[in-house]
Each structure stands twice: as C-alpha cells, then as structure tokens.
Design a protein around this motif. Sequence first.
Motif, short mmCIF file in Angstrom:
data_model
loop_
_atom_site.label_atom_id
_atom_site.label_comp_id
_atom_site.label_asym_id
_atom_site.label_seq_id
_atom_site.Cartn_x
_atom_site.Cartn_y
_atom_site.Cartn_z
N VAL A 1 1.63 -33.51 36.79
CA VAL A 1 0.11 -31.93 36.54
C VAL A 1 0.55 -30.98 36.14
N HIS A 2 -0.09 -30.62 35.06
CA HIS A 2 -0.72 -29.69 34.33
C HIS A 2 -0.84 -28.43 35.16
N ARG B 1 5.77 -27.21 41.35
CA ARG B 1 5.08 -28.26 40.03
C ARG B 1 4.87 -29.74 40.04
N THR C 1 -4.45 -24.48 39.00
CA THR C 1 -4.21 -23.29 38.03
C THR C 1 -3.85 -22.28 39.52
N SER D 1 -4.76 -31.25 36.98
CA SER D 1 -4.06 -29.28 36.41
C SER D 1 -4.65 -29.23 37.06
N GLU E 1 -1.17 -19.90 28.96
CA GLU E 1 -0.56 -19.87 30.43
C GLU E 1 0.70 -18.72 30.92
N THR F 1 -1.32 -24.25 35.56
CA THR F 1 -1.39 -23.00 34.32
C THR F 1 -1.45 -21.68 35.58
#
Length: 191
Positions: A181-182, A177, A154, A152, A80, A184
């Motif tokens: 939420v994740h 962010r 990206t 998530s 990541e 990458t």
Amino acid sequence: MQDVQKTILSQYACSPTINALIAAWNQAFDPSAWINDWYDKIWNLDTAQGYGLDVWGRIVGVERVLKLTADSVLGFHEAEDLTEEGFNTAPWYSGTATTGNYRLSDDGFRQLIYAKALANITDCSVTSLNAILMTLFAGQGDAWVQDNGGMSLTYCFSFIPSAVQISLIQNAGVLPRPAGVHLTYSIKGQS
C-alpha cells in the motif's frame, strides 16, 4: 509472608531460635511494599515511570529517544512528507536534513508504547489504524486514515503536528504501512 509457620520444616517447628530468626526476618523484609512498588512503577503500564517504561519500550520495540528532523524545507502540495512547507516559509532542500535527538517524557513515551503495541497486533484495517491514531494523538485534534482506493492510504491530520509528532509519524515505525500500500500524509482543515 502471610503464614511463616508453613515455611518451617516440622522437625524445627518448636525451635525458639529458628522461629525467632524467621519472625524477625519476616518483619524486617516484608516484600509486600516492594511488590506493590514494582507493580506500580514497572508492570502496570498506566502508572509505570522511568525504568519501567524503558522496559515496556524494549518489549514493544520503541525507543524513548527520537531522531527529529530539525529543519523544514520547501515543498509542494503533492509532497508526501510533513516537513515540507510552501514558498516564502522555508528554504530549498539542500540534499541533507539536519537532525537532533529528543527524549520523550514519561507521558509521551507511554502514549507511544500504547500506539506501538496496537501497531504490533493490528490487522491494518482502516478501523484499527484509526484506533492507533486516536491513541497516539488523543486530545490534539482529529487524525484519521483515508482510503484513496487503488492500494493507497493517506494519514490525515486536522492539526499541524509538532516536530516530535512528525518524527513519530514518519520515523518511529508506529504507524503501520500495510504491505503493498502506498502511504501519504496530509494536513487537512487546519485548526
């Protein structure tokens, strides 16, 4: 001043000495040039320079000096972090990353200020996150947010970010962010 006579009390309005002093001061200390310089170099973010940009940076919460990760390390596709590279291109991670400081130019810092100002007022929708990316990386290639579902996201780039850009992306707090939420990062379709 535009009309000096409006600043003189009526009892002194006919005094030649007071009128001469105020007229001389008005000619010697015309603030209009100073006000124009202040507006151009400090208040107007499009034309601000040096100290003016430093003031704007404090207002929105960013610094001109960034801490850069100096080394790339071996990584895998699932990584990541944008500083990981493949086999035969970087050493194994030693446990500590070396860092260095980098001072942004006025143009780079102005771009960072705009992006952080947008991040400060964002609703974290894909549309507003894309607006921040377009501001931060204008003219360098495509950058977009991909919603992966399942809470998530990206941040995707069609170009290889420089060390300064990686620091902006991962360390400067400019790219929001969203809560829960994740995130990458990915480089796709390198040009």
